[in-house]
Design a protein around this motif. Structure first.
Motif, PDB file in Angstrom:
ATOM      1  N   GLN A  13     112.341 -34.549 101.208  1.00 12.32           N
ATOM      2  CA  GLN A  13     112.893 -33.724 100.132  1.00 12.32           C
ATOM      3  C   GLN A  13     111.813 -32.768  99.638  1.00 12.32           C
ATOM      4  OE1 GLN A  13     111.783 -34.181  96.756  1.00 12.32           O
ATOM      5  NE2 GLN A  13     110.761 -36.177  96.898  1.00 12.32           N
ATOM      6  N   ASP A  14     112.278 -31.606  99.165  1.00 14.84           N
ATOM      7  CA  ASP A  14     111.323 -30.544  98.848  1.00 14.84           C
ATOM      8  C   ASP A  14     111.247 -30.220  97.361  1.00 14.84           C
ATOM      9  OD1 ASP A  14     113.336 -27.603  99.799  1.00 14.84           O
ATOM     10  OD2 ASP A  14     113.693 -29.246  98.393  1.00 14.84           O
ATOM     11  N   MET A  15     111.733 -31.135  96.502  1.00 15.86           N
ATOM     12  CA  MET A  15     111.770 -30.815  95.068  1.00 15.86           C
ATOM     13  C   MET A  15     110.911 -31.751  94.231  1.00 15.86           C
ATOM     14  SD  MET A  15     113.237 -28.084  94.309  1.00 15.86           S
ATOM     15  CE  MET A  15     113.492 -28.263  92.550  1.00 15.86           C
ATOM     16  N   ASP A  16     109.966 -32.401  94.847  1.00 19.19           N
ATOM     17  CA  ASP A  16     109.025 -33.233  94.089  1.00 19.19           C
ATOM     18  C   ASP A  16     109.744 -34.341  93.291  1.00 19.19           C
ATOM     19  OD1 ASP A  16     106.443 -32.826  91.586  1.00 19.19           O
ATOM     20  OD2 ASP A  16     106.304 -33.718  93.581  1.00 19.19           O
ATOM     21  N   HIS A  17     110.820 -34.852  93.852  1.00 22.19           N
ATOM     22  CA  HIS A  17     111.564 -35.926  93.196  1.00 22.19           C
ATOM     23  C   HIS A  17     110.821 -37.241  93.288  1.00 22.19           C
ATOM     24  CE1 HIS A  17     115.806 -33.918  93.408  1.00 22.19           C
ATOM     25  NE2 HIS A  17     115.017 -33.399  92.482  1.00 22.19           N
ATOM     26  N   GLU A  18     110.860 -38.010  92.190  1.00 16.49           N
ATOM     27  CA  GLU A  18     110.213 -39.312  92.194  1.00 16.49           C
ATOM     28  C   GLU A  18     111.001 -40.333  93.008  1.00 16.49           C
ATOM     29  OE1 GLU A  18     108.608 -37.165  88.742  1.00 16.49           O
ATOM     30  OE2 GLU A  18     110.671 -37.577  89.370  1.00 16.49           O
ATOM     31  N   ASN A  19     112.325 -40.275  92.884  1.00 15.34           N
ATOM     32  CA  ASN A  19     113.172 -41.328  93.453  1.00 15.34           C
ATOM     33  C   ASN A  19     113.740 -40.934  94.795  1.00 15.34           C
ATOM     34  OD1 ASN A  19     112.766 -42.441  90.923  1.00 15.34           O
ATOM     35  ND2 ASN A  19     114.780 -41.873  90.168  1.00 15.34           N
ATOM     36  N   MET A  20     113.757 -41.872  95.711  1.00 16.39           N
ATOM     37  CA  MET A  20     114.413 -41.668  96.996  1.00 16.39           C
ATOM     38  C   MET A  20     115.161 -42.919  97.371  1.00 16.39           C
ATOM     39  SD  MET A  20     111.716 -39.300  99.128  1.00 16.39           S
ATOM     40  CE  MET A  20     112.992 -38.688 100.256  1.00 16.39           C
ATOM     41  N   PHE A  21     116.257 -42.729  98.147  1.00 15.73           N
ATOM     42  CA  PHE A  21     117.199 -43.810  98.429  1.00 15.73           C
ATOM     43  C   PHE A  21     117.672 -43.731  99.869  1.00 15.73           C
ATOM     44  CE2 PHE A  21     117.893 -44.585  93.883  1.00 15.73           C
ATOM     45  CZ  PHE A  21     117.596 -43.356  93.326  1.00 15.73           C
ATOM     46  N   TRP A  22     117.962 -44.893 100.436  1.00 18.11           N
ATOM     47  CA  TRP A  22     118.634 -44.974 101.723  1.00 18.11           C
ATOM     48  C   TRP A  22     119.919 -45.775 101.564  1.00 18.11           C
ATOM     49  CZ3 TRP A  22     118.367 -42.341 106.019  1.00 18.11           C
ATOM     50  CH2 TRP A  22     117.157 -41.711 106.392  1.00 18.11           C
ATOM     51  N   TYR A  23     121.022 -45.184 102.040  1.00 19.73           N
ATOM     52  CA  TYR A  23     122.332 -45.835 102.037  1.00 19.73           C
ATOM     53  C   TYR A  23     122.866 -45.879 103.466  1.00 19.73           C
ATOM     54  CZ  TYR A  23     122.466 -44.418  97.069  1.00 19.73           C
ATOM     55  OH  TYR A  23     122.204 -44.223  95.744  1.00 19.73           O
ATOM     56  N   ARG A  24     123.748 -46.830 103.675  1.00 17.85           N
ATOM     57  CA  ARG A  24     124.591 -46.732 104.862  1.00 17.85           C
ATOM     58  C   ARG A  24     126.038 -46.608 104.419  1.00 17.85           C
ATOM     59  NH1 ARG A  24     124.757 -51.838 108.877  1.00 17.85           N
ATOM     60  NH2 ARG A  24     126.740 -50.875 109.461  1.00 17.85           N
ATOM     61  N   GLN A  25     126.770 -45.807 105.188  1.00 13.85           N
ATOM     62  CA  GLN A  25     128.165 -45.532 104.850  1.00 13.85           C
ATOM     63  C   GLN A  25     129.050 -45.975 105.997  1.00 13.85           C
ATOM     64  OE1 GLN A  25     129.074 -41.380 104.163  1.00 13.85           O
ATOM     65  NE2 GLN A  25     131.125 -41.824 103.436  1.00 13.85           N
ATOM     66  N   ASP A  26     129.969 -46.868 105.707  1.00 12.65           N
ATOM     67  CA  ASP A  26     130.911 -47.366 106.701  1.00 12.65           C
ATOM     68  C   ASP A  26     132.333 -47.191 106.185  1.00 12.65           C
ATOM     69  OD1 ASP A  26     128.371 -49.603 106.800  1.00 12.65           O
ATOM     70  OD2 ASP A  26     129.010 -48.690 108.692  1.00 12.65           O
ATOM     71  N   PRO A  27     133.270 -46.878 107.057  1.00 14.31           N
ATOM     72  CA  PRO A  27     134.662 -46.674 106.615  1.00 14.31           C
ATOM     73  C   PRO A  27     135.181 -47.882 105.852  1.00 14.31           C
ATOM     74  CG  PRO A  27     134.373 -45.970 108.889  1.00 14.31           C
ATOM     75  CD  PRO A  27     133.099 -46.664 108.501  1.00 14.31           C
ATOM     76  N   GLY A  28     135.768 -47.613 104.706  1.00  9.18           N
ATOM     77  CA  GLY A  28     136.358 -48.686 103.905  1.00  9.18           C
ATOM     78  C   GLY A  28     135.373 -49.470 103.067  1.00  9.18           C
ATOM     79  N   LEU A  29     134.081 -49.201 103.239  1.00  9.24           N
ATOM     80  CA  LEU A  29     133.060 -49.937 102.484  1.00  9.24           C
ATOM     81  C   LEU A  29     132.284 -49.034 101.531  1.00  9.24           C
ATOM     82  CD1 LEU A  29     131.597 -52.301 105.239  1.00  9.24           C
ATOM     83  CD2 LEU A  29     133.336 -52.815 103.513  1.00  9.24           C
ATOM     84  N   GLY A  30     132.483 -47.732 101.623  1.00  3.30           N
ATOM     85  CA  GLY A  30     131.763 -46.819 100.750  1.00  3.30           C
ATOM     86  C   GLY A  30     130.294 -46.727 101.118  1.00  3.30           C
TER      87      GLY A  30
END
Lengths: 113, 113
Positions: free
Chosen positions: B25-42
């Motif tokens: 990310q290029d905006m000097d954000h403190e927080n970063m996250f990883w998600y996985r997305q699966d159909p029907g599970l969000g």
């Protein structure tokens, strides 16, 4: 644990009509934030609208508005004058100072020309 | 505009391979996250980080690890890929605080054979 429930897996709306997407959540906290995110087909997820729980006034962003019922723990999204570009997955999400975003399972909105 | 980029849009790997998914990310954000997305599970949170060298487990950390050596980069590592890790992986970043908008990358669709 906090949960977010979107009871409508799929919705459809005629172009120019109004549609409401439902979201309920469960929390014992009093200070939190609610969000609606939009994920168009093959495009990045973006924020649609945000509501602070301490604010009684419902948030509005152009054609998008929410109906926030804190006592009922309900946070629905109303899209007015629906456009073809509104077709997307919509995710309701909740966060607080102690918890990162919790997402619902999403509602797929189709817009019929 | 905030830009969150992910190293690959599509990835095909073999069972047992070590897989690296990169997010910048290029905006000097403190927080970063990883998600996985699966159909029907969000979206389900795998790991997140509120600062450099810091990491916290999300809801489904098993089989994954992360690295954040620099503020702008957050890597997701699948130590030994398995077929049940076939999914869409989304990275996001935000400023500090639960009220802040999360900005998402375009996603990496991973297929493990």
């Amino acid at each position: 644990a906090q949960t977010v429930t979107q009871s409508q897996p799929e919705m459809s709306v005629q172009e120019a009509e109004t549609v409401t997407l439902s979201c309920t959540y469960d929390t014992s906290e009093s200070d939190y934030y609610l969000f609606w995110y939009k994920q168009p087909p093959s495009r990045q997820m973006i924020l649609v609208i945000r509501q602070e729980a301490y604010k009684q006034q419902n948030a509005t962003e152009n054609r998008f508005s929410v109906n926030f019922q804190k006592a009922a723990k309900s946070f629905s999204l109303k899209i007015s004058d629906s456009q073809l570009g509104d077709a997307a997955m919509y995710f309701c999400a909740w966060s607080s100072g102690n918890t990162p975003l919790v997402f619902g399972k999403g509602t797929r909105l189709s817009v019929i020309a | 505009d905030v830009k969150v980029t992910q190293s690959s849009r599509y990835l095909v790997k073999r069972t047992g391979e070590k897989v690296f998914l990169e997010c910048v990310q290029d905006m000097d954000h403190e927080n970063m996250f990883w998600y996985r997305q699966d159909p029907g599970l969000g979206l389900r949170l795998i790991y997140f980080s509120y600062d450099v060298k810091m990491k916290e487990k999300g809801d489904i950390p098993e089989g994954y690890s992360v690295s954040r050596e620099k503020k702008e980069r957050f890597s997701l590592i699948l130590e030994s890929a398995s077929t049940n890790q076939t999914s869409m992986y989304l990275c996001a970043s935000s400023l500090g605080g639960p009220q802040e908008t999360q900005y998402f990358g375009p996603g990496t669709r991973l297929l493990v054979l």
